[in-house]
Design an enzyme around this catalytic site. Structure first.
Site, PDB file in Angstrom:
ATOM      1  N   TYR A 139       2.097   7.322  -0.130  1.00  0.00           N
ATOM      2  CA  TYR A 139       2.728   6.265   0.658  1.00  0.00           C
ATOM      3  C   TYR A 139       1.858   5.790   1.823  1.00  0.00           C
ATOM      4  O   TYR A 139       2.157   4.766   2.430  1.00  0.00           O
ATOM      5  CB  TYR A 139       4.061   6.749   1.232  1.00  0.00           C
ATOM      6  CG  TYR A 139       5.065   7.154   0.180  1.00  0.00           C
ATOM      7  CD1 TYR A 139       5.481   6.258  -0.802  1.00  0.00           C
ATOM      8  CD2 TYR A 139       5.613   8.441   0.166  1.00  0.00           C
ATOM      9  CE1 TYR A 139       6.397   6.632  -1.776  1.00  0.00           C
ATOM     10  CE2 TYR A 139       6.534   8.821  -0.789  1.00  0.00           C
ATOM     11  CZ  TYR A 139       6.926   7.910  -1.763  1.00  0.00           C
ATOM     12  OH  TYR A 139       7.826   8.273  -2.716  1.00  0.00           O
ATOM     13  N   THR A 140       0.853   6.518   2.176  1.00  0.00           N
ATOM     14  CA  THR A 140       0.070   6.189   3.367  1.00  0.00           C
ATOM     15  C   THR A 140      -1.301   5.641   2.989  1.00  0.00           C
ATOM     16  O   THR A 140      -1.808   5.900   1.896  1.00  0.00           O
ATOM     17  CB  THR A 140      -0.112   7.438   4.249  1.00  0.00           C
ATOM     18  OG1 THR A 140      -0.705   8.488   3.485  1.00  0.00           O
ATOM     19  CG2 THR A 140       1.227   7.918   4.794  1.00  0.00           C
TER      20      THR A 140
END
Length: 789
Positions: A139-140
């Protein structure tokens, strides 16, 4: 010993292309274990846990930055990529370890509350000072910060040594050509085998200023250097307590402890006031601080505080609401003492320092001067190699331009030679022969495009040649003069500081003009009752109307009751001869069962409390021991053991709170234990009764009064297989020791029925058959206090 295994060797006999059977050498197990453990320790020290003094990075951090810079081109102006892709590239090419550990290292490089100067720019949830973890790597996203370029930009200029990666498919740098002392700026934490490192972060501008001062004066002393570096500068701010002498001592030996605490400001309001905490100690989670402060308020240990809440956004803001008359400085003094708002920061300047072998660095604990000198020596080495590389590239280009200049002077002839040639190789040979050129120059001529033959292009080539010769002469002068190179390094450091400098966040204070912590100032003085049960549960209540209605666990009963002010103390005496003392306020207040005594004190195996005395001056006045006294002073207490030993001791040594381990009042022998402790005035008679039906009453003045813990003297001489089951000081005229015989018959031992006898006798025979099973506990009453506290 290892043995040759013949069944395995047979597999190699007669095999096609076999190189022969393997050789298995016998070796002592101790020697092999030592050798392999040393290899493991060396691997952990040099390849995992300790940073390098030159670039301040551990191997995993160095590989992450190198992969992002060289493999993925994630410079500060590039589009960020998923952290999962970054971790995958690093793990597959350079760092064959777990992806979780790799991602944790990547996240740490991007957290502004961990790194003083973050090297990675994170996009997405990368955690928070509250202790929240970063989101999953899928997600990052991340890319390098602009400051990271200062660690990596000189990689392509042959400035540092390279070594093969773990699979020998690629090469990785041994160390990055850092342009600033990253080890001091961002610090490092690590635990190796037999050693550890704990280097606090510092301010970039101050560190560069110190480097410049050391360049200007190589003989600079540590105290002169500390004019530039005021001390550590933590990303979370805080207040550092320490004098210049204390900091100098830590930086001189490379090891020590610093005191760091939160900063606050008072805010007035109509309802009272509040404390706003705007910075917290480094490495402490904000959520932990809020929870610990709330626990103190709920437990009513801090009467001036009413509530605490966290109003933090990107900036820290913890608000503590106060009562109208509360002193904020007293409140903070308590919180500094009992919560993580103040902490100790360990300093250990252990790192890897270069050796004669460029591929190997050795662990060493260094002082601040040595650390900076190592960096500056490395910086000189990098700059020298960079200048040599630039000079070599300039000379190559000048050589090519000189060939082009020669050809341009006879351009028509060169064109005719090329047109008459049978091919490229023939044209190259003719040009080399005609104009005395080498292969590199001829290749450049043959690669020229036709538009470059224009008059303007020829002038541009000649101008470039002039500029290149000028640059080459300048670099050659730099290489000939170490002083000139130091001047260049100095200018580059100052330029870097001007670009990335930011204000200092941590304040350094040598002296603190504020009230010191005093436990008495935080206790709400009121009367209370302490209750102790037979099973060792203790609690405090505001008042007790009926002891029989006290809530206890099934099968439990009250052992003792003490009343007094919350600032007064209670003394708990154990069967192993220890006295544990605490204030009444330290006993948890509850209407339930209470808490086990073991939560307040550190009791040994099989140790239990046999008596409790309240030391409130209205119940039992225990003054401080006078310095002039040579003998124990009143009031006294008396102890009796199961083996019939007894002693008297002064309570003055037990009037103040003890540690969790308590204080000794009696040395109890093996297979013995204390079963009674009571207050004893001079002349009071003492009675005891044994299991086999013997009793004795003697004058307490006959019992030895000891100034320190001892074994005591004989109270009653026991028969074989007999033991004392109870004792009591008969201070009052109607006091009695009541022993219960099998069948429930009670025997009252009083001074009216039995005469006082000498100590150490066999005692009165109460009966010849049967035995006592227990001693009846005296009726408990809540002591009446003369006046409120």
């Amino acid at each position: 010993m290892a043995r040759r295994r013949q069944n395995q060797l047979k597999l190699f006999e007669g095999g096609a292309g076999a190189a022969g059977p393997p050789v298995i050498d016998d070796a002592p197990l101790v020697q092999e274990a030592r050798r392999r453990y040393l290899h493991y320790a060396l691997s952990v020290i040099t390849s995992r846990a300790l940073p390098d003094v030159r670039d301040g990075l551990k191997p995993v951090q160095r590989r992450i930055l190198f992969t992002m810079y060289r493999e993925l081109r994630l410079r500060h102006d590039a589009k960020p990529r998923k952290c999962a892709a970054i971790v995958g590239d690093v793990m597959g090419k350079y760092h064959p370890h777990g992806d979780t550990a790799l991602y944790d290292a990547l996240v740490r490089l991007a957290q502004p509350f961990v790194m003083r100067a973050p090297l990675v720019e994170g996009h997405g949830n990368f955690g928070s000072p509250d202790g929240d973890a970063a989101a999953a790597m899928r997600y990052t996203e991340a890319r390098l910060q602009a400051l990271a370029d200062e660690l990596l930009r000189e990689l392509g200029q042959q400035t540092v040594a390279y070594r093969p990666s773990y699979d020998a498919m690629r090469f990785e740098p041994v160390v990055l050509p850092a342009r600033f002392p990253n080890l001091l700026v961002n610090g490092s934490q690590g635990i190796a085998v037999g050693m550890a490192t704990s280097i606090p972060p510092h301010n970039l501008g101050e560190v560069v200023k110190a480097c410049v001062a050391l360049i200007d004066d190589p003989e600079l002393s540590l105290r002169q250097l500390l004019r530039s570096i005021r001390g550590p500068d933590f990303p979370t701010g805080g207040e550092l307590l320490g004098t210049k002498g204390e900091l100098a001592a830590i930086y001189a030996c490379g090891q020590g402890t610093l005191k760091l605490r939160a900063t606050w400001r008072g805010v007035e309001s109509r309802r009272g006031g509040s404390i706003v905490i705007d910075t917290i100690p480094y490495g402490v989670e904000r959520g932990t601080i809020v929870k610990r402060v709330a626990d103190v308020i709920v437990a009513r240990k801090l009467p001036g505080a009413v509530d605490v809440r966290d109003e933090s956004t990107e900036e820290c803001r913890i608000v503590i609401e106060l009562k109208k008359d509360a002193d904020p400085q007293l409140v903070m003094a308590y919180l500094y003492k009992h919560t993580p708002l103040a902490s100790n920061v360990q300093v250990n300047l252990t790192c890897l320092v270069p050796t004669a072998n460029p591929d190997i660095a050795a662990p060493s604990r260094v002082d601040l001067l040595t650390l900076l000198r190592h960096f500056l020596a490395f910086r000189m080495e990098v700059v020298t190699k960079r200048l040599q590389y630039e000079l070599d590239e300039l000379l190559k280009r000048i050589h090519v331009l000189e060939g082009l200049e020669i050809v341009f002077d006879a351009l028509d002839e060169a064109i005719r030679i090329i047109r008459r040639a049978e091919g490229r190789q023939d044209a190259a040979g003719r040009l080399m022969k005609r104009f005395d050129l080498d292969q590199a120059q001829v290749d450049a001529i043959l690669e020229l495009r036709l538009y470059r033959l224009a008059q303007l292009e020829i002038l541009m080539i000649r101008k470039e040649l002039k500029d290149k010769r000028k640059d080459a002469a300048r670099i050659a002068q730099l290489l000939e003069s170490p002083a000139a190179r130091w001047k260049l390094i100095r200018a580059e450091l100052l330029e870097l500081a001007d670009t990335y400098r930011d204000p200092r966040r941590t304040r350094v204070r040598a002296e603190v003009d504020e009230p010191e912590y005093d436990a008495e100032a935080y206790i709400v003085q009121e009367d209370a009752v302490a209750l102790l049960t037979q099973q060792g549960w203790i609690k405090r209540q505001r008042e007790v109307k009926d002891l029989k209605a006290t809530r206890m666990r099934d099968g439990d009963s009250l052992l003792d009751v003490a009343a007094g002010s919350t600032k007064a103390c209670v003394a708990l005496f154990s069967n192993q001869g220890s006295c544990y003392v605490c204030r009444v306020i330290d006993i948890p207040a509850t209407s339930g069962y209470g808490v086990p005594v073991q939560k307040l004190f550190k009791l040994g195996d099989g140790e239990r409390i046999v008596a409790m005395l309240g030391l409130d001056s209205r119940v039992l006045d225990v003054p401080e021991a006078s310095e002039e006294a040579t003998e124990p002073e009143a009031p006294f207490a008396l102890a009796v053991t199961r083996r019939g030993l007894t002693l008297r001791f002064s309570l003055r040594g037990h009037r103040d709170p003890s540690t969790r381990s308590g204080r000794k009042f009696m040395r109890v022998g093996k297979n013995d234990e204390v079963l009674y402790v009571g207050v004893c005035d001079p002349g009071d008679p003492v009675a005891c009764v044994t299991q086999q039906g013997r009793a004795v009453i003697c004058d307490s003045d006959e019992i030895a009064l000891l100034s320190g813990p001892g074994k005591g003297v004989i109270l009653i001489r026991l028969q074989e297989n007999d033991a004392v089951i109870g004792a009591r000081v008969l201070g009052q005229e109607d006091a009695a020791l009541v022993a219960l015989r099998e069948g429930g018959k009670a025997y009252k031992i009083t001074t009216r029925r039995y005469q006082t006898a000498a100590r150490a006798g066999k005692g009165y025979v109460l009966f010849k058959r049967g035995s006592f099973v227990a001693v009846q506990a005296p009726e408990l009453v809540v002591p009446q206090l003369e006046e409120p506290a």
